[in-house]
Design a protein around this motif. Structure first.
Motif, mmCIF file in Angstrom:
data_model
loop_
_atom_site.group_PDB
_atom_site.id
_atom_site.type_symbol
_atom_site.label_atom_id
_atom_site.label_comp_id
_atom_site.label_asym_id
_atom_site.label_seq_id
_atom_site.Cartn_x
_atom_site.Cartn_y
_atom_site.Cartn_z
ATOM 1 N N LYS A 187 8.656 9.738 0.437
ATOM 2 C CA LYS A 187 9.949 10.636 0.513
ATOM 3 C C LYS A 187 9.492 11.758 1.392
ATOM 4 N N ASP A 188 8.215 11.892 1.833
ATOM 5 C CA ASP A 188 7.891 12.991 2.431
ATOM 6 C C ASP A 188 7.229 12.362 4.137
ATOM 7 N N SER A 189 7.592 11.479 4.500
ATOM 8 C CA SER A 189 7.087 10.830 5.747
ATOM 9 C C SER A 189 7.242 11.821 6.897
ATOM 10 N N PRO A 190 5.990 12.083 7.535
ATOM 11 C CA PRO A 190 5.674 13.051 8.397
ATOM 12 C C PRO A 190 6.580 12.486 9.940
ATOM 13 N N LYS A 191 6.732 11.131 9.728
ATOM 14 C CA LYS A 191 7.603 10.517 10.944
ATOM 15 C C LYS A 191 8.991 10.351 10.410
ATOM 16 N N PRO A 192 10.096 10.993 10.983
ATOM 17 C CA PRO A 192 11.507 10.931 10.541
ATOM 18 C C PRO A 192 11.784 9.578 10.706
ATOM 19 N N PRO A 193 12.894 8.960 9.818
ATOM 20 C CA PRO A 193 13.361 9.836 8.619
ATOM 21 C C PRO A 193 12.437 9.956 7.439
ATOM 22 N N PRO A 194 12.387 10.795 6.594
ATOM 23 C CA PRO A 194 11.300 10.987 5.579
ATOM 24 C C PRO A 194 11.382 9.953 4.308
ATOM 25 N N GLN A 195 12.669 9.482 4.181
ATOM 26 C CA GLN A 195 12.576 8.555 2.938
ATOM 27 C C GLN A 195 12.179 7.210 3.387
ATOM 28 N N ARG A 196 11.305 6.268 2.992
ATOM 29 C CA ARG A 196 10.778 4.961 3.410
ATOM 30 C C ARG A 196 10.262 4.060 2.341
ATOM 31 N N ILE A 197 10.509 2.923 2.205
ATOM 32 C CA ILE A 197 9.593 1.956 1.681
ATOM 33 C C ILE A 197 8.573 1.408 2.239
ATOM 34 N N THR A 198 7.417 0.980 1.718
ATOM 35 C CA THR A 198 6.101 0.464 2.433
ATOM 36 C C THR A 198 5.532 -0.502 1.850
ATOM 37 N N PHE A 199 5.087 -1.628 2.485
ATOM 38 C CA PHE A 199 3.963 -2.744 1.817
ATOM 39 C C PHE A 199 2.692 -1.445 1.638
ATOM 40 N N THR A 200 1.950 -2.083 0.504
ATOM 41 C CA THR A 200 0.691 -1.353 0.281
ATOM 42 C C THR A 200 -0.549 -1.863 0.759
ATOM 43 N N PHE A 201 -1.548 -1.256 1.031
ATOM 44 C CA PHE A 201 -2.820 -1.964 1.579
ATOM 45 C C PHE A 201 -3.326 -3.162 0.963
ATOM 46 N N PRO A 202 -3.125 -3.282 -0.321
ATOM 47 C CA PRO A 202 -3.484 -4.719 -1.071
ATOM 48 C C PRO A 202 -2.770 -5.831 -0.654
ATOM 49 N N VAL A 203 -1.374 -5.578 -0.138
ATOM 50 C CA VAL A 203 -0.498 -6.508 0.052
ATOM 51 C C VAL A 203 -0.730 -6.799 1.697
ATOM 52 N N ILE A 204 -1.062 -5.713 2.496
ATOM 53 C CA ILE A 204 -1.337 -6.043 3.822
ATOM 54 C C ILE A 204 -2.523 -6.528 4.089
ATOM 55 N N ASN A 205 -3.557 -6.181 3.491
ATOM 56 C CA ASN A 205 -4.843 -6.821 3.680
ATOM 57 C C ASN A 205 -5.169 -8.108 2.911
ATOM 58 N N SER A 206 -3.959 -8.858 2.252
ATOM 59 C CA SER A 206 -4.109 -10.081 1.787
ATOM 60 C C SER A 206 -3.478 -11.113 2.840
ATOM 61 N N SER A 207 -3.151 -10.840 4.123
ATOM 62 C CA SER A 207 -2.453 -11.590 5.115
ATOM 63 C C SER A 207 -3.681 -12.440 5.550
ATOM 64 N N GLU A 208 -3.041 -13.546 6.039
ATOM 65 C CA GLU A 208 -3.849 -14.774 6.949
ATOM 66 C C GLU A 208 -4.059 -14.037 8.253
ATOM 67 N N TYR A 209 -3.185 -13.706 8.747
ATOM 68 C CA TYR A 209 -3.189 -12.906 10.314
ATOM 69 C C TYR A 209 -2.434 -11.836 10.367
ATOM 70 N N ILE A 210 -2.991 -10.930 10.980
ATOM 71 C CA ILE A 210 -2.259 -9.632 11.543
ATOM 72 C C ILE A 210 -2.482 -9.185 12.998
ATOM 73 N N ALA A 211 -1.539 -8.864 13.758
ATOM 74 C CA ALA A 211 -1.502 -8.650 15.044
ATOM 75 C C ALA A 211 -1.332 -6.906 14.759
ATOM 76 N N LEU A 212 -2.163 -6.223 15.612
ATOM 77 C CA LEU A 212 -1.702 -4.493 15.626
ATOM 78 C C LEU A 212 -1.598 -4.322 16.948
ATOM 79 N N VAL A 213 -0.385 -4.116 17.422
ATOM 80 C CA VAL A 213 0.118 -4.031 18.677
ATOM 81 C C VAL A 213 0.418 -2.883 19.208
#
Ligand SMILES: O=C(O)[C@H](O)[C@@H](O)[C@H](O)[C@H](O)COP(=O)(O)O
Length: 259
Positions: A187-213
């Motif tokens: 609820k306090d995201s420094p990048k607006p808008p402040p309220q967001r939902i997000t995947f957590t690192f355990p889910v991100i890091n369970s991926s088969e492939y990740i592209a960071l662009v």
């Protein structure tokens, strides 16, 4: 005595530097289309997770020949790494951004596009999205990672902010340490808008492939910290991206200019 087998195989990391933003968009489209082919061939569907930001514009060539015809769009299941808690019609919505920039131009199946429930609070929307992922694991659309038990997505497409954030996981924020939840809220995201939902690192890091662009000059210092030998020991969120499978950084030459 039984040998101790490491729970996860260390991630493979590649860095692709393209000569221009246009070449980066071409390379990214080919990368995504090739992975779509691979997973559709292997298991009959492709689970792909989008972010917001200029990443979506860099996916534009997927909606052009040859990919608009050759990709098996009906086999795609589309998710968001993070979403702003706004109506789906709002200019800040990552869903709207992806629909306008890509999804409305290709024949994805609307039922396979998993948007946030925009009638809920941030807490409620995070719970609801996690429940949706759990249902998809039960119904076999998503498989759990054998190593982590978190859901394993085929491909996650991440952007990075100038502060090194990925998804809505910002430097120094307690959410970086989340170990249990699949989807959480901020609820306090420094990048607006402040309220967001997000995947957590355990889910991100369970991926088969990740592209960071990353393209352009806005994130050169963060790219340098994450990939160069800047000697900065402070971990950026982007440096915490260590998937079970393969991580590829896609950079244009501006983004890579300090490497
Ligand atoms: O909702 C968001 O803000 C995005 O999903 C976010 O995670 C994005 O990928 C990065 O902030 C990079 O954004 P830019 O591409 O705009 O730098």
């Amino acid at each position: 005595m039984a040998e101790t087998v490491p729970a996860t195989v260390p991630a493979k990391r590649k860095v692709e530097v393209l000569g221009s933003e246009e070449e980066l968009a071409a390379a990214l489209a080919k990368y995504v289309a090739d992975l779509s082919d691979k997973f559709v061939r292997e298991k009959g569907l492709f689970t792909v997770v989008l972010s917001g930001g200029y990443l979506i514009d860099l996916l534009r060539k997927l909606a052009e020949p040859p990919y608009v015809e050759s990709v098996e769009w009906s086999k795609w299941h589309v998710f968001w790494l993070d979403e702003r808690v706004v109506p789906k019609t709002h200019p800040d919505s990552n869903y709207k951004l992806a629909c306008d920039g890509l999804l409305s131009k290709v024949p994805v199946v609307p039922e396979n596009v998993y948007a946030i429930n925009d009638t809920l609070s941030a807490e409620g929307a995070a719970d609801d999205y996690e429940a949706c992922l759990r249902y998809l694991v039960e119904s076999g659309v998503l498989a759990p990672s054998a190593a982590s038990k978190f859901p394993k997505f085929d491909l996650m497409l991440l952007g990075m902010g100038p502060d090194g954030h990925v998804a809505s996981l910002f430097p120094g924020h307690p959410l970086l340490e989340e170990k249990e939840r699949w989807v959480t809220f901020i609820k306090d995201s420094p990048k607006p808008p402040p309220q967001r939902i997000t995947f957590t690192f355990p889910v991100i890091n369970s991926s088969e492939y990740i592209a960071l662009v990353v393209a352009g000059t806005g994130e050169v210092d963060a790219v340098h910290t994450a990939l160069g030998n800047s000697g900065d020991a402070k971990k950026l969120p982007a440096q915490m991206v260590t998937p079970e499978g393969e991580l590829t950084w896609f950079l244009d030459k501006d983004a890579a200019s300090k490497l």
